[in-house]
Design a protein around this motif. Structure first.
Motif, mmCIF file in Angstrom:
data_model
loop_
_atom_site.group_PDB
_atom_site.id
_atom_site.type_symbol
_atom_site.label_atom_id
_atom_site.label_comp_id
_atom_site.label_asym_id
_atom_site.label_seq_id
_atom_site.Cartn_x
_atom_site.Cartn_y
_atom_site.Cartn_z
ATOM 1 N N GLY A 160 -34.097 -21.051 10.743
ATOM 2 C CA GLY A 160 -34.648 -20.463 11.966
ATOM 3 C C GLY A 160 -33.601 -20.391 13.056
ATOM 4 O O GLY A 160 -32.431 -20.751 12.855
ATOM 5 N N ASP A 161 -34.054 -19.916 14.210
ATOM 6 C CA ASP A 161 -33.167 -19.718 15.361
ATOM 7 C C ASP A 161 -32.971 -21.054 16.082
ATOM 8 O O ASP A 161 -33.943 -21.667 16.532
ATOM 9 C CB ASP A 161 -33.813 -18.688 16.296
ATOM 10 N N LEU A 162 -31.712 -21.468 16.206
ATOM 11 C CA LEU A 162 -31.446 -22.775 16.818
ATOM 12 C C LEU A 162 -31.964 -22.847 18.244
ATOM 13 O O LEU A 162 -32.324 -23.931 18.729
ATOM 14 C CB LEU A 162 -29.947 -23.115 16.727
ATOM 15 N N PHE A 163 -31.992 -21.685 18.940
ATOM 16 C CA PHE A 163 -32.430 -21.710 20.341
ATOM 17 C C PHE A 163 -33.941 -21.945 20.468
ATOM 18 O O PHE A 163 -34.428 -22.302 21.526
ATOM 19 C CB PHE A 163 -32.007 -20.418 21.055
ATOM 20 N N GLY B 150 -15.104 -22.527 14.271
ATOM 21 C CA GLY B 150 -15.583 -21.219 14.710
ATOM 22 C C GLY B 150 -15.957 -21.249 16.185
ATOM 23 O O GLY B 150 -15.589 -20.352 16.957
ATOM 24 N N ALA C 41 -18.568 -23.784 6.030
ATOM 25 C CA ALA C 41 -17.312 -23.480 5.315
ATOM 26 C C ALA C 41 -16.725 -24.780 4.775
ATOM 27 O O ALA C 41 -16.923 -25.852 5.364
ATOM 28 C CB ALA C 41 -16.320 -22.820 6.279
ATOM 29 N N GLY D 255 -22.785 -19.877 15.849
ATOM 30 C CA GLY D 255 -24.171 -19.468 16.094
ATOM 31 C C GLY D 255 -24.691 -19.822 17.479
ATOM 32 O O GLY D 255 -25.721 -19.293 17.894
ATOM 33 N N ILE E 70 -29.513 -26.525 10.737
ATOM 34 C CA ILE E 70 -30.384 -25.525 11.363
ATOM 35 C C ILE E 70 -29.610 -24.211 11.332
ATOM 36 O O ILE E 70 -28.534 -24.102 11.937
ATOM 37 C CB ILE E 70 -30.712 -25.897 12.834
ATOM 38 N N GLN F 204 -13.882 -26.007 4.892
ATOM 39 C CA GLN F 204 -13.031 -26.749 5.833
ATOM 40 C C GLN F 204 -13.875 -27.546 6.833
ATOM 41 O O GLN F 204 -13.441 -28.566 7.343
ATOM 42 C CB GLN F 204 -12.100 -25.798 6.605
ATOM 43 N N GLY G 103 -9.719 -30.890 12.017
ATOM 44 C CA GLY G 103 -10.290 -31.535 13.198
ATOM 45 C C GLY G 103 -10.551 -32.996 12.883
ATOM 46 O O GLY G 103 -9.820 -33.605 12.113
ATOM 47 N N GLN H 285 -11.462 -30.161 8.348
ATOM 48 C CA GLN H 285 -10.166 -30.403 7.714
ATOM 49 C C GLN H 285 -9.046 -30.533 8.731
ATOM 50 O O GLN H 285 -8.169 -31.374 8.600
ATOM 51 C CB GLN H 285 -9.877 -29.225 6.787
HETATM 52 P P1 FAD Z 1 -19.608 -18.850 11.100
HETATM 53 O O1 FAD Z 1 -19.050 -18.991 9.739
HETATM 54 O O2 FAD Z 1 -19.477 -17.554 11.791
HETATM 55 O O3 FAD Z 1 -21.143 -19.264 11.005
HETATM 56 C C1 FAD Z 1 -22.047 -19.152 12.052
HETATM 57 C C2 FAD Z 1 -23.404 -19.486 11.472
HETATM 58 O O4 FAD Z 1 -24.362 -19.503 12.531
HETATM 59 C C3 FAD Z 1 -23.909 -18.491 10.424
HETATM 60 O O5 FAD Z 1 -24.238 -19.196 9.238
HETATM 61 C C4 FAD Z 1 -25.142 -17.864 11.053
HETATM 62 O O6 FAD Z 1 -26.164 -17.606 10.103
HETATM 63 C C5 FAD Z 1 -25.564 -18.957 12.014
HETATM 64 N N1 FAD Z 1 -26.323 -18.466 13.183
HETATM 65 C C6 FAD Z 1 -26.010 -17.426 13.997
HETATM 66 N N2 FAD Z 1 -26.911 -17.362 14.998
HETATM 67 C C7 FAD Z 1 -27.791 -18.381 14.807
HETATM 68 C C8 FAD Z 1 -28.938 -18.823 15.511
HETATM 69 N N3 FAD Z 1 -29.353 -18.225 16.635
HETATM 70 N N4 FAD Z 1 -29.618 -19.888 15.028
HETATM 71 C C9 FAD Z 1 -29.227 -20.508 13.881
HETATM 72 N N5 FAD Z 1 -28.143 -20.117 13.181
HETATM 73 C C10 FAD Z 1 -27.419 -19.086 13.651
HETATM 74 N N6 FAD Z 1 -13.533 -24.923 10.347
HETATM 75 C C11 FAD Z 1 -14.066 -26.064 10.849
HETATM 76 O O7 FAD Z 1 -15.241 -26.104 11.241
HETATM 77 N N7 FAD Z 1 -13.289 -27.190 10.955
HETATM 78 C C12 FAD Z 1 -12.014 -27.245 10.547
HETATM 79 O O8 FAD Z 1 -11.361 -28.291 10.675
HETATM 80 C C13 FAD Z 1 -11.438 -26.057 9.987
HETATM 81 N N8 FAD Z 1 -10.169 -26.061 9.549
HETATM 82 C C14 FAD Z 1 -9.680 -24.912 8.938
HETATM 83 C C15 FAD Z 1 -8.394 -24.933 8.387
HETATM 84 C C16 FAD Z 1 -7.913 -23.798 7.758
HETATM 85 C C17 FAD Z 1 -6.537 -23.861 7.146
HETATM 86 C C18 FAD Z 1 -8.701 -22.623 7.691
HETATM 87 C C19 FAD Z 1 -8.182 -21.400 7.000
HETATM 88 C C20 FAD Z 1 -9.950 -22.584 8.246
HETATM 89 C C21 FAD Z 1 -10.457 -23.730 8.901
HETATM 90 N N9 FAD Z 1 -11.744 -23.732 9.463
HETATM 91 C C22 FAD Z 1 -12.252 -24.888 9.942
HETATM 92 C C23 FAD Z 1 -12.512 -22.478 9.640
HETATM 93 C C24 FAD Z 1 -13.589 -22.293 8.601
HETATM 94 O O9 FAD Z 1 -13.065 -21.639 7.464
HETATM 95 C C25 FAD Z 1 -14.733 -21.425 9.190
HETATM 96 O O10 FAD Z 1 -14.193 -20.198 9.639
HETATM 97 C C26 FAD Z 1 -15.479 -22.065 10.349
HETATM 98 O O11 FAD Z 1 -15.893 -23.368 9.989
HETATM 99 C C27 FAD Z 1 -16.696 -21.208 10.678
HETATM 100 O O12 FAD Z 1 -17.328 -21.740 11.793
HETATM 101 P P2 FAD Z 1 -18.885 -21.494 11.978
HETATM 102 O O13 FAD Z 1 -19.626 -22.039 10.812
HETATM 103 O O14 FAD Z 1 -19.245 -22.022 13.322
HETATM 104 O O15 FAD Z 1 -18.977 -19.914 12.086
#
Ligand code: FAD
Length: 325
Positions: free
Chosen positions: A307-310, A240, A273, A214, A289, A275, A257, A255
């Protein structure tokens, strides 16, 4: 039954990490009058060995050797093996760090001993040691006993209670010479390249401000860094954000990290997620947030801001600046 407990000092950047003192405090509590000792493995690191005594150490075993300048598995395993034998240890505590996770099973296999990893508590129950460790990404906890005369346990930082230092205590220092010939070491360090990941050590940070996908770009981490600076916090990230190249993998929590247990974890733009939760769900207070009110992170959060983190993060930073001025 009194037991001899040895703690491997976790040295980092010329200092001793807090987890060492947490381990010593726990060791003192469960030793039942037995000896508590510390192993300091280094190349003449300037360590204040007296401080170990304040947290319960009776003896400090020091192994100085050029081969211990950086972590080399064969060298560290041989040096710690020698200290364990010299100390006659029944229990060996290591930090649940990259080094501890590598050394504990290696040495447990070498000694034919028992091992338990990632513990967040150790207590006495009828003379037995009971180790608590999280399972299912921190959703449940198991209590384990280990049926072995020698037990290796890795300790998750920030979980065991560090006792009040007793500055009247002192410890005996034992210098141990261990032969570590170069041809006995199957790996060697050619160069150490340090990544700049901010000043605060993520694994031991009391406050972490974490960003996810995000944040949308590397620049998107700037408001998080500003908030972290005001709070004296470390910056972390979801995978992500790391996969999207917004930040370095050294910041990844989860998981695959780092596993963290800060007093306060602020997750901005992280969906939650499973993990990711595996690395942070045991944080004492979680603030999420996220602009999606259905984001799973809200299920583990103590406080949720939809809300929007920014918009939200800069407001938090300004208000905290005023409050902490
Ligand atoms: P996303 O799931 O894309 O979420 C982004 C979020 O940001 C959304 O909820 C959205 O609503 C929000 N958002 C967007 N814009 C804004 C804004 N302006 N203001 C506020 N909110 C906003 N993941 C890890 O983190 N750590 C690990 O160690 C890890 N190990 C893994 C191991 C395996 C084997 C696998 C398969 C996956 C692993 N993952 C791990 C990946 C995990 O499954 C997710 O894909 C990852 O955590 C998603 O990252 P994210 O939440 O940043 O992204």
């Amino acid at each position: 039954m009194s037991r001899k407990i040895l703690v491997l000092a976790d040295l980092r950047n010329g200092g001793v990490r807090n987890v060492t003192f947490e381990a010593l405090s726990a060791a003192k509590n469960i030793s039942e009058g037995g000896e508590v000792s510390v192993a300091v493995l280094s190349n003449n690191a300037a360590v204040n060995t007296g401080e170990f005594a304040h947290y319960g150490a009776d003896k400090v075993y020091v192994v100085n050797n050029a081969a211990l300048e950086n972590y080399v598995p064969d060298a560290y395993a041989a040096a710690l093996e020698a200290v364990i034998k010299e100390a006659g240890a029944n229990v060996v505590f290591l930090a649940h760090s990259a080094i501890g996770r590598d050394l504990a099973p290696k040495l447990a296999a070498r000694f034919g001993a028992g091992a338990v990893s990632d513990i967040i508590n150790v207590e006495l129950d009828g003379g037995n040691l009971v180790f608590t460790r999280p399972i299912y990404a921190g959703k449940a906890f198991t209590k384990n006993t280990v049926n072995s005369d020698l037990i290796f346990a890795t300790i998750r930082p920030n979980n065991l209670t560090k006792s009040e230092p007793d500055t009247s205590r002192s410890a005996e220092t034992v210098n141990l010479s261990v032969d570590l010939p170069a041809d006995s070491l199957r790996t060697f360090i050619k160069e150490v390249v340090k990544k700049s990941t901010g000043g605060v050590d993520l694994s031991e940070a009391k406050i972490i401000v974490s960003g996810g996908r995000g944040v949308k770009s590397a620049d998107g981490f700037k408001p998080l860094q500003e908030l972290a600076d005001v709070l004296g916090a470390a910056v972390g990230a979801s995978r992500g954000a790391c996969d999207a190249e917004y930040c370095d993998y050294a910041l990844q929590i989860g998981q695959t990290g780092k596993v963290v247990t800060p007093d306060l974890y602020i997750a901005a733009g992280i969906s939650g997620a499973i993990q990711h939760l595996a690395g942070m769900s045991n944080s004492k207070v979680i603030v999420a947030i996220n602009k999606d009110p259905e984001a799973p992170i809200f299920k583990v959060a103590d406080y949720g801001i939809v809300g929007d983190l920014f918009e939200i993060v800069p407001i938090l930073t300004e208000e905290l600046k005023k409050a902490l001025a």
